[in-house]
Scaffold this motif. Structure first.
Motif, PDB file in Angstrom:
ATOM      1  N   LYS A  65      11.119  -1.743   7.094  1.00  0.00           N
ATOM      2  CA  LYS A  65      11.964  -0.745   6.832  1.00  0.00           C
ATOM      3  C   LYS A  65      13.242  -0.792   6.852  1.00  0.00           C
ATOM      4  O   LYS A  65      13.930  -0.240   5.515  1.00  0.00           O
ATOM      5  CB  LYS A  65      11.474   0.135   7.915  1.00  0.00           C
ATOM      6  N   THR A  66      14.306  -1.402   7.574  1.00  0.00           N
ATOM      7  CA  THR A  66      15.601  -1.733   7.137  1.00  0.00           C
ATOM      8  C   THR A  66      15.755  -2.595   5.694  1.00  0.00           C
ATOM      9  O   THR A  66      16.951  -1.811   4.970  1.00  0.00           O
ATOM     10  CB  THR A  66      15.822  -2.385   8.618  1.00  0.00           C
ATOM     11  N   GLU A  67      14.949  -3.548   5.431  1.00  0.00           N
ATOM     12  CA  GLU A  67      15.231  -4.329   4.446  1.00  0.00           C
ATOM     13  C   GLU A  67      14.831  -2.847   2.875  1.00  0.00           C
ATOM     14  O   GLU A  67      15.693  -2.693   2.012  1.00  0.00           O
ATOM     15  CB  GLU A  67      13.794  -5.407   4.102  1.00  0.00           C
TER      16      GLU A  67
ATOM     17  N   ARG B 296       0.854  -0.733  -0.406  1.00  0.00           N
ATOM     18  CA  ARG B 296      -0.114  -0.044   0.258  1.00  0.00           C
ATOM     19  C   ARG B 296       0.597   1.035  -0.070  1.00  0.00           C
ATOM     20  O   ARG B 296       0.585   2.312  -0.606  1.00  0.00           O
ATOM     21  CB  ARG B 296      -1.053   0.044   1.194  1.00  0.00           C
ATOM     22  N   SER B 297       2.057   1.357   0.759  1.00  0.00           N
ATOM     23  CA  SER B 297       2.359   2.580   1.382  1.00  0.00           C
ATOM     24  C   SER B 297       3.763   2.485  -0.106  1.00  0.00           C
ATOM     25  O   SER B 297       4.406   4.269   0.123  1.00  0.00           O
ATOM     26  CB  SER B 297       3.332   2.753   1.958  1.00  0.00           C
ATOM     27  N   ARG B 298       4.147   1.472  -0.644  1.00  0.00           N
ATOM     28  CA  ARG B 298       5.104   1.974  -1.366  1.00  0.00           C
ATOM     29  C   ARG B 298       5.516   1.667  -2.858  1.00  0.00           C
ATOM     30  O   ARG B 298       6.576   1.313  -3.225  1.00  0.00           O
ATOM     31  CB  ARG B 298       6.905   1.218  -0.464  1.00  0.00           C
ATOM     32  N   CYS B 299       4.303   0.605  -2.988  1.00  0.00           N
ATOM     33  CA  CYS B 299       4.665  -0.223  -4.095  1.00  0.00           C
ATOM     34  C   CYS B 299       3.466  -0.417  -5.175  1.00  0.00           C
ATOM     35  O   CYS B 299       3.261  -0.381  -6.257  1.00  0.00           O
ATOM     36  CB  CYS B 299       4.774  -1.683  -3.644  1.00  0.00           C
ATOM     37  N   GLU B 300       2.347   0.771  -4.861  1.00  0.00           N
ATOM     38  CA  GLU B 300       1.704   1.247  -6.211  1.00  0.00           C
ATOM     39  C   GLU B 300       2.278   1.973  -6.730  1.00  0.00           C
ATOM     40  O   GLU B 300       1.697   1.722  -8.598  1.00  0.00           O
ATOM     41  CB  GLU B 300       0.603   2.096  -5.253  1.00  0.00           C
ATOM     42  N   GLY B 301       2.956   2.824  -7.228  1.00  0.00           N
ATOM     43  CA  GLY B 301       3.650   3.337  -8.323  1.00  0.00           C
ATOM     44  C   GLY B 301       4.017   1.960  -9.154  1.00  0.00           C
ATOM     45  O   GLY B 301       4.002   2.766 -10.358  1.00  0.00           O
ATOM     46  N   PHE B 302       5.025   1.054  -8.897  1.00  0.00           N
ATOM     47  CA  PHE B 302       5.175   0.396  -9.596  1.00  0.00           C
ATOM     48  C   PHE B 302       4.198  -0.749 -10.369  1.00  0.00           C
ATOM     49  O   PHE B 302       4.453  -0.798 -11.428  1.00  0.00           O
ATOM     50  CB  PHE B 302       6.335  -0.679  -8.876  1.00  0.00           C
ATOM     51  N   PHE B 303       3.212  -1.427  -9.644  1.00  0.00           N
ATOM     52  CA  PHE B 303       2.561  -2.269  -9.600  1.00  0.00           C
ATOM     53  C   PHE B 303       1.037  -2.124 -10.674  1.00  0.00           C
ATOM     54  O   PHE B 303       0.125  -1.854 -11.088  1.00  0.00           O
ATOM     55  CB  PHE B 303       2.265  -3.767  -8.680  1.00  0.00           C
ATOM     56  N   LEU B 304       0.207  -0.438 -10.340  1.00  0.00           N
ATOM     57  CA  LEU B 304      -1.130   0.120 -10.309  1.00  0.00           C
ATOM     58  C   LEU B 304      -1.725  -1.337 -10.303  1.00  0.00           C
ATOM     59  O   LEU B 304      -2.993  -2.177 -10.718  1.00  0.00           O
ATOM     60  CB  LEU B 304      -0.909   0.529 -11.692  1.00  0.00           C
ATOM     61  N   PHE B 305      -1.720  -1.376  -8.903  1.00  0.00           N
ATOM     62  CA  PHE B 305      -2.867  -3.035  -8.670  1.00  0.00           C
ATOM     63  C   PHE B 305      -3.988  -2.491  -8.263  1.00  0.00           C
ATOM     64  O   PHE B 305      -4.369  -1.250  -8.180  1.00  0.00           O
ATOM     65  CB  PHE B 305      -2.223  -3.768  -7.153  1.00  0.00           C
ATOM     66  N   ASP B 306      -5.362  -3.299  -7.630  1.00  0.00           N
ATOM     67  CA  ASP B 306      -6.562  -2.937  -7.255  1.00  0.00           C
ATOM     68  C   ASP B 306      -5.773  -3.159  -6.218  1.00  0.00           C
ATOM     69  O   ASP B 306      -6.213  -3.549  -5.253  1.00  0.00           O
ATOM     70  CB  ASP B 306      -7.277  -4.871  -7.396  1.00  0.00           C
ATOM     71  N   LYS B 307      -6.458  -1.295  -5.929  1.00  0.00           N
ATOM     72  CA  LYS B 307      -5.979  -1.207  -4.443  1.00  0.00           C
ATOM     73  C   LYS B 307      -7.202  -1.274  -3.168  1.00  0.00           C
ATOM     74  O   LYS B 307      -6.989  -2.001  -2.267  1.00  0.00           O
ATOM     75  CB  LYS B 307      -6.161   0.737  -4.173  1.00  0.00           C
ATOM     76  N   GLY B 308      -8.095  -1.683  -3.560  1.00  0.00           N
ATOM     77  CA  GLY B 308      -9.585  -1.778  -3.046  1.00  0.00           C
ATOM     78  C   GLY B 308      -8.918  -4.050  -2.615  1.00  0.00           C
ATOM     79  O   GLY B 308      -9.023  -3.762  -1.235  1.00  0.00           O
ATOM     80  N   ILE B 309      -8.089  -4.159  -3.161  1.00  0.00           N
ATOM     81  CA  ILE B 309      -8.088  -5.690  -2.817  1.00  0.00           C
ATOM     82  C   ILE B 309      -7.224  -5.960  -1.750  1.00  0.00           C
ATOM     83  O   ILE B 309      -6.917  -6.440  -0.613  1.00  0.00           O
ATOM     84  CB  ILE B 309      -7.297  -6.778  -4.220  1.00  0.00           C
TER      85      ILE B 309
ATOM     86  N   ARG C 101      17.910  -6.790 -15.503  1.00  0.00           N
ATOM     87  CA  ARG C 101      16.996  -5.540 -15.592  1.00  0.00           C
ATOM     88  C   ARG C 101      17.083  -4.895 -14.370  1.00  0.00           C
ATOM     89  O   ARG C 101      18.041  -3.659 -14.320  1.00  0.00           O
ATOM     90  CB  ARG C 101      16.547  -5.414 -16.657  1.00  0.00           C
ATOM     91  N   PHE C 102      16.475  -5.137 -13.441  1.00  0.00           N
ATOM     92  CA  PHE C 102      16.329  -4.219 -12.510  1.00  0.00           C
ATOM     93  C   PHE C 102      17.160  -4.760 -11.609  1.00  0.00           C
ATOM     94  O   PHE C 102      17.608  -3.139 -11.006  1.00  0.00           O
ATOM     95  CB  PHE C 102      15.033  -5.702 -11.178  1.00  0.00           C
ATOM     96  N   GLN C 103      18.876  -5.318 -12.131  1.00  0.00           N
ATOM     97  CA  GLN C 103      19.434  -4.679 -10.821  1.00  0.00           C
ATOM     98  C   GLN C 103      20.207  -3.690 -11.263  1.00  0.00           C
ATOM     99  O   GLN C 103      20.890  -3.538 -10.563  1.00  0.00           O
ATOM    100  CB  GLN C 103      21.213  -6.283 -11.155  1.00  0.00           C
ATOM    101  N   LEU C 104      20.288  -3.306 -12.541  1.00  0.00           N
ATOM    102  CA  LEU C 104      20.631  -2.063 -12.749  1.00  0.00           C
ATOM    103  C   LEU C 104      19.648  -1.244 -12.626  1.00  0.00           C
ATOM    104  O   LEU C 104      20.159   0.190 -12.492  1.00  0.00           O
ATOM    105  CB  LEU C 104      20.625  -1.862 -14.753  1.00  0.00           C
TER     106      LEU C 104
ATOM    107  N   THR D 288      13.535  -3.665  -5.481  1.00  0.00           N
ATOM    108  CA  THR D 288      13.543  -4.870  -4.904  1.00  0.00           C
ATOM    109  C   THR D 288      12.716  -5.133  -4.093  1.00  0.00           C
ATOM    110  O   THR D 288      11.565  -6.775  -3.654  1.00  0.00           O
ATOM    111  CB  THR D 288      15.064  -5.287  -4.273  1.00  0.00           C
ATOM    112  N   VAL D 289      12.457  -4.295  -3.403  1.00  0.00           N
ATOM    113  CA  VAL D 289      11.772  -4.996  -1.916  1.00  0.00           C
ATOM    114  C   VAL D 289       9.923  -4.908  -2.447  1.00  0.00           C
ATOM    115  O   VAL D 289       9.061  -6.154  -1.982  1.00  0.00           O
ATOM    116  CB  VAL D 289      11.361  -3.615  -0.709  1.00  0.00           C
ATOM    117  N   CYS D 290       9.442  -4.716  -2.779  1.00  0.00           N
ATOM    118  CA  CYS D 290       7.960  -4.458  -3.335  1.00  0.00           C
ATOM    119  C   CYS D 290       8.339  -5.396  -4.257  1.00  0.00           C
ATOM    120  O   CYS D 290       7.169  -6.543  -4.369  1.00  0.00           O
ATOM    121  CB  CYS D 290       7.994  -3.670  -3.939  1.00  0.00           C
ATOM    122  N   LEU D 291       8.400  -5.782  -4.989  1.00  0.00           N
ATOM    123  CA  LEU D 291       8.702  -7.351  -6.096  1.00  0.00           C
ATOM    124  C   LEU D 291       9.429  -9.110  -4.910  1.00  0.00           C
ATOM    125  O   LEU D 291       7.989  -9.311  -5.567  1.00  0.00           O
ATOM    126  CB  LEU D 291      10.152  -7.480  -6.770  1.00  0.00           C
TER     127      LEU D 291
END
Length: 379
Positions: free
Chosen positions: A257-259, A211-224, A363-366, A267-270
């Motif tokens: 938060k440390t991760e 909810r707090s950090r990954c919406e911009g990456f995934f554009l998921f269904d926020k309701g779920i 690719r994500f490593q970069l 990386t954390v979102c994936l």
């Protein structure tokens, strides 16, 4: 099948008053092996158990004991965990003190609401009086820590005095983070059916991260995602009570938060999305970044077919949109050209899922430093 055996053994295993435990192998044709431990656990029982299990990979250990020597019980428990054996305390059977230390070592722990599993601090006898043994309790604490139990469970196991017992119920076990298989007649409630409070805390923190950090990456269904987050909170509080609930999820949040600081948001979102999806939980992601009804190439069809690639493709698309928004025209042009080259390389994988996953991961490593906490413009 094991449910029927559970009921049969309830008739087979009877209380014993022997000074040393009776440890015997029960060979049931067509089933995994069973070892019965009955009576007081005495000197040499650890070695006897070790000798008995040689050559046996799959064992269920049935326990009925008033307790006994801590050292022998820890030795038996260590062997059980090392070999991933199951442990059982049958309905209406007793497993107290050192016996409980053996039971909790099981890779799969079976009990029922009427199983009497009790714990108290280790003690020694001096001049006719029972006194707690600091050395033995320290060994028990180390043993339970190595089994993965958290501090609340360790306290529960050792807080009662020598003349008392704290009985472990199925609900209390789950509240302490001890996963169990609860037997009620022929019905078995598995850890997946009734998770421990730790599982709900993990879900709460994981969905909170989405909810707090990954919406911009995934554009998921926020309701779920919001629904699952709220459900984890409600159920976790019901299982453990509010105070314990807070004690469980707080360190998990701190670790998350440390991760985030060390690995980066991408990386954390994936990892978080994959962690939830691997448990069969919804993440609000139903497909890759494009309309699968328009999929034509082998790569596009593979991306639509494999749920493990959906979050990766969505994140890559969000990063591409982010690149397009760069103000520096020269930098934007170079980045987009580089991205198009990568897309050609990815498409050369065709429908090979291993190749596609590796292509995204490389690719994500970069791109570890990219942080899209909110949806990118145009997404």
């Amino acid at each position: 099948m094991w449910q029927i055996l559970f009921c049969a053994f309830a008739l087979l295993v009877t209380v014993t008053s022997a000074e040393a435990a009776e440890i015997e192998f029960l060979d049931i044709p067509g089933n995994d092996g069973f070892i019965s431990i009955k009576g007081e656990i005495a000197g040499g029982d650890g070695d006897r158990f070790y000798d008995l299990i040689q050559g046996h990979d799959r064992i269920s250990v049935i326990l009925q004991s008033p307790g006994g020597l801590v050292k022998e019980s820890l030795q038996i428990g260590a062997e059980i965990r090392l070999h991933n054996y199951a442990t059982m305390v049958l309905p209406d059977s007793e497993c107290f003190s050192a016996c409980g230390l053996i039971w909790v070592a099981g890779a799969r722990r079976y009990m029922s609401a009427s199983s009497k599993i009790g714990f108290h601090a280790a003690y020694r006898e001096e001049n006719g009086e029972y006194k707690e043994s600091g050395v033995a309790n320290a060994e028990i604490g180390s043993y339970l820590t190595h089994l993965g139990l958290r501090i609340e469970a360790i306290r529960f196991f050792t807080i009662a005095g020598p003349n008392d017992f704290l009985l472990l119920t199925p609900d209390r076990a789950r509240a302490l983070g001890i996963d169990i298989f609860e037997q009620d007649g022929l019905k078995v409630t598995t850890p997946r059916d009734a998770p421990t409070v730790d599982i709900y805390a993990d879900r709460f923190v994981s969905y909170g991260m989405l909810r707090s950090r990954c919406e911009g990456f995934f554009l998921f269904d926020k309701g779920i995602v919001e629904r699952e987050n709220i459900e984890a909170i409600k159920t976790g509080q019901q299982v453990a009570g509010n105070d314990t609930w807070i004690e469980v999820w707080t360190p998990m949040l701190k670790e998350a938060k440390t991760e985030l600081n060390t690995k980066g948001a991408l990386t954390v979102c994936l990892e978080t999305e994959a962690h939830l999806r691997d448990q069969g939980l919804p993440t609000g992601i139903e497909g890759p970044s494009f309309d699968c009804r328009k999929a034509v190439t082998l790569t596009e069809k593979a991306l639509c077919r494999d749920a493990g690639l959906w979050a990766k493709d969505r994140a890559m698309n969000a990063i591409y949109l982010f690149m397009r928004s760069y103000d520096n025209a020269k930098a934007r042009k170079a980045l987009l050209a580089n991205q198009r080259d990568w897309i050609k390389q990815r498409n050369s994988c065709g429908g090979n899922l291993l190749c596609l996953n590796q292509s995204y991961d490389d690719r994500f490593q970069l791109m570890k430093a990219v942080d899209l906490g909110q949806p990118a413009n145009g997404g």
